[in-house]
Scaffold this active site. Structure first.
Site, PDB file in Angstrom:
ATOM      1  N   ARG A 267       0.750  -1.285  -0.143  1.00 37.61           N
ATOM      2  CA  ARG A 267      -0.072   0.022   0.002  1.00 37.61           C
ATOM      3  C   ARG A 267       0.986   1.253   0.243  1.00 37.61           C
ATOM      4  O   ARG A 267       1.384   1.683   0.857  1.00 37.61           O
ATOM      5  CB  ARG A 267      -0.912   0.025   1.122  1.00 37.61           C
ATOM      6  CG  ARG A 267      -1.782   1.241   1.354  1.00 37.61           C
ATOM      7  CD  ARG A 267      -3.054   1.260   2.044  1.00 37.61           C
ATOM      8  NE  ARG A 267      -2.707   0.992   3.716  1.00 37.61           N
ATOM      9  CZ  ARG A 267      -3.709   1.256   4.600  1.00 37.61           C
ATOM     10  NH1 ARG A 267      -4.953   1.422   4.113  1.00 37.61           N
ATOM     11  NH2 ARG A 267      -3.359   1.031   5.697  1.00 37.61           N
TER      12      ARG A 267
ATOM     13  N   ASP B 231      -4.110   3.522  14.163  1.00 36.48           N
ATOM     14  CA  ASP B 231      -3.332   3.853  13.072  1.00 36.48           C
ATOM     15  C   ASP B 231      -3.771   5.220  12.659  1.00 36.48           C
ATOM     16  O   ASP B 231      -4.714   5.914  13.350  1.00 36.48           O
ATOM     17  CB  ASP B 231      -3.298   3.130  11.971  1.00 36.48           C
ATOM     18  CG  ASP B 231      -4.457   2.999  11.119  1.00 36.48           C
ATOM     19  OD1 ASP B 231      -5.532   3.601  11.564  1.00 36.48           O
ATOM     20  OD2 ASP B 231      -4.638   2.125  10.267  1.00 36.48           O
TER      21      ASP B 231
END
Length: 525
Positions: free
Chosen positions: A157, A441
């Site tokens: 990613r 996160d």
């Protein structure tokens, strides 16, 4: 091109002249379009803030009505029943590949603090992992790849279109971080993956329109052309994690159809995007505190069911959301309650037709695999379940006001505490942080700060204390939460001072920062 970051040990293996020339070509050919698309986001945001809405696009109705399908699953991506996510540090790379998951999302984005060291070493770690030369030692424990096990398929990613890599400039301008991350990995590892019988695969974050997917597809075509790799070798799964993208799922698949590997329900960023896009609209789009918003909320059910229906209609994988629980080594009762919630979540997803789902910790791989095994059996996926019983309207996707739940002082304090702890860790180089047995996160930090911004402007009365949420109340709670954190061993006063200043900027300022990582990155060396 100028490299402004230090050339540390082995960095010359990644930042080679040929690799940098490859990245420079992509930057020169595609960055102008990237900037235009970011400007288009602002135009759409202005319309929403002025009272506009979201809907399925009339100009792409023919695509939604057409008879087309994406490319068949690529090697290593046919069976994705359990995927593990995490940053690209050396220990996580080894643990993720050894975890028993089918796929590892190697994350340069939300789970990664983009220090220069993390960014370049992440590329080295991926290359070393593919060469099976990676190892790591910590606290007297050695970490190595298992010799006799099939390792998880690596899916990288890169960072989103909105971010830049300030440590490398081209013609005096910072590189697009997405092109930097993608380009270096593709240049060094595409053929390594092909030689292993797989391919260069990607997760694409934060897109807000099918035109942004078209840009990625054009990047893929050009990258394959430059390196002489057959067209269609790249495969990409798109995270549907912005509110506008939920109304363009079919169009996004269509733009990437020769390179598509499906869609993912990026639930945490999706909630953040709901708040961000309609933040000025008062209580019409007001969510309860973040821990009260479940996947059974009507607008979230509409979103996930539409995703499965859309993917399977077009032959694409539908991947479920994150199980963020981190098992406790000391509290079996906490584990019992949390694991029951994880099992229920994965049972709902597998029952809805998802082909796999995400976990944040290796200890959750077995439970996710067990749930999907019970539904899939020997089949690799559920692409045959087309879910023609599903029909989702724009009104259902927009039904945020029907979400049950309260806003309490406890929830407000949790948002403040989690954001402060996370931002302090992020500024210190850690992008995935265990807080109260949850893996936090950037996405969950975004929810925390954006909710507070919205609650202040909506003059919310807290259900438990009766207080009105104001800047003054939030500042008092910040001071109180900081006092508690400061009493803990290892407290870093300078780091938390940085985090506090940043948090006040993104949660309390009149102007809403599009992403907290933008001002945070500006503060990073």
């Amino acid at each position: 091109m100028e490299i402004k970051g230090p050339m540390l040990e082995r960095f010359d293996e990644v930042l080679t002249p040929a690799a940098l020339e490859f990245v420079a070509t992509l930057q020169r050919e595609f960055d102008a379009r990237r900037r235009e698309l970011l400007d288009a986001r602002q135009v759409r945001q202005a319309d929403l803030s002025a009272g506009g809405t979201l809907d399925f696009l009339p100009e792409t109705a023919e695509i939604r009505a057409g008879q087309w399908r994406v490319a068949p699953p690529a090697p290593g991506l046919a069976d994705r029943r359990v995927e593990i996510t995490g940053p690209v540090d050396r220990k996580m790379t080894i643990n993720a590949l050894n975890s028993g998951a089918k796929v590892w999302l190697a994350d340069f984005e939300d789970a990664n603090s983009p220090t220069w060291d993390n960014t370049v070493n992440g590329q080295l770690n991926l290359r070393d992992a593919l060469d099976r030369t990676i190892d790591f030692e910590s606290g007297g424990k050695a970490y190595r790849l298992k010799d006799d096990a099939e390792l998880a398929t690596v899916v990288v990613r890169p960072r989103g279109w909105h971010l830049t890599e300030k440590h490398v400039t081209l013609d005096g301008e910072p590189l697009a971080a997405a092109l930097f991350d993608f380009g270096l990995y593709f240049f060094h590892c595409a053929r390594r993956q092909i030689d292993k019988g797989k391919g260069p695969y990607f997760y694409l974050p934060k897109m807000e329109s099918h035109l942004e997917a078209r840009l990625w597809n054009d990047v893929f075509v050009r990258a394959q052309e430059l390196l002489g790799i057959p067209q269609g070798t790249i495969r990409a799964t798109v995270l549907i994690e912005t509110y506008p993208a939920a109304f363009e799922m079919e169009e996004i698949l269509y733009e990437l159809r020769d390179h598509s590997a499906g869609l993912n329900a990026g639930r945490w960023d999706y909630l953040f995007s709901v708040i961000k896009k309609f933040r000025t609209r008062g209580r019409e789009f007001l969510l309860p505190e973040r821990n009260a918003v479940t996947m059974t909320a009507p607008f979230m059910r509409a979103y996930t069911e539409l995703l499965v229906r859309t993917c399977h209609k077009r032959g694409a994988h539908a991947i479920g959301g994150m199980a963020a629980f981190i098992p406790s080594r000391r509290d079996p009762e906490v584990n019992k309650v949390a694991l029951e919630k994880v099992r229920a979540d994965k049972t709902r997803e597998s029952g809805d037709g998802f082909d796999g789902s995400w976990v944040a910790h290796p200890d959750l791989v077995p439970i996710c695999r067990e749930v999907f095994d019970s539904v899939l059996g020997a089949r690799p996926n559920q692409l045959d379940r087309t879910r023609e019983d599903i029909s989702v309207s724009a009104a259902e996707l927009l039904a945020v006001s029907k979400t049950p739940g309260e806003i309490t002082e406890t929830g407000l304090r949790n948002n403040v505490e989690v954001a402060l702890r996370y931002l302090a860790a992020w500024m210190g180089g850690s992008g995935a942080v265990a807080i109260h047995n949850l893996m936090e996160d950037a996405a969950t930090a975004e929810i925390s700060r954006s909710q507070i911004w919205q609650w202040i402007r909506s003059e919310i009365r807290l259900a438990d204390s009766g207080a009105i949420v104001t800047k003054e109340l939030v500042e008092r709670i910040i001071a109180e939460e900081l006092a508690g954190i400061a009493a803990e061993p290892g407290y870093d006063e300078e780091r938390f001072a940085q985090a506090t200043a940043l948090f006040k900027e993104v949660a309390l300022d009149d102007d809403f920062a599009e992403f907290l990582t933008l001002p945070a990155y500006a503060r990073m060396p």
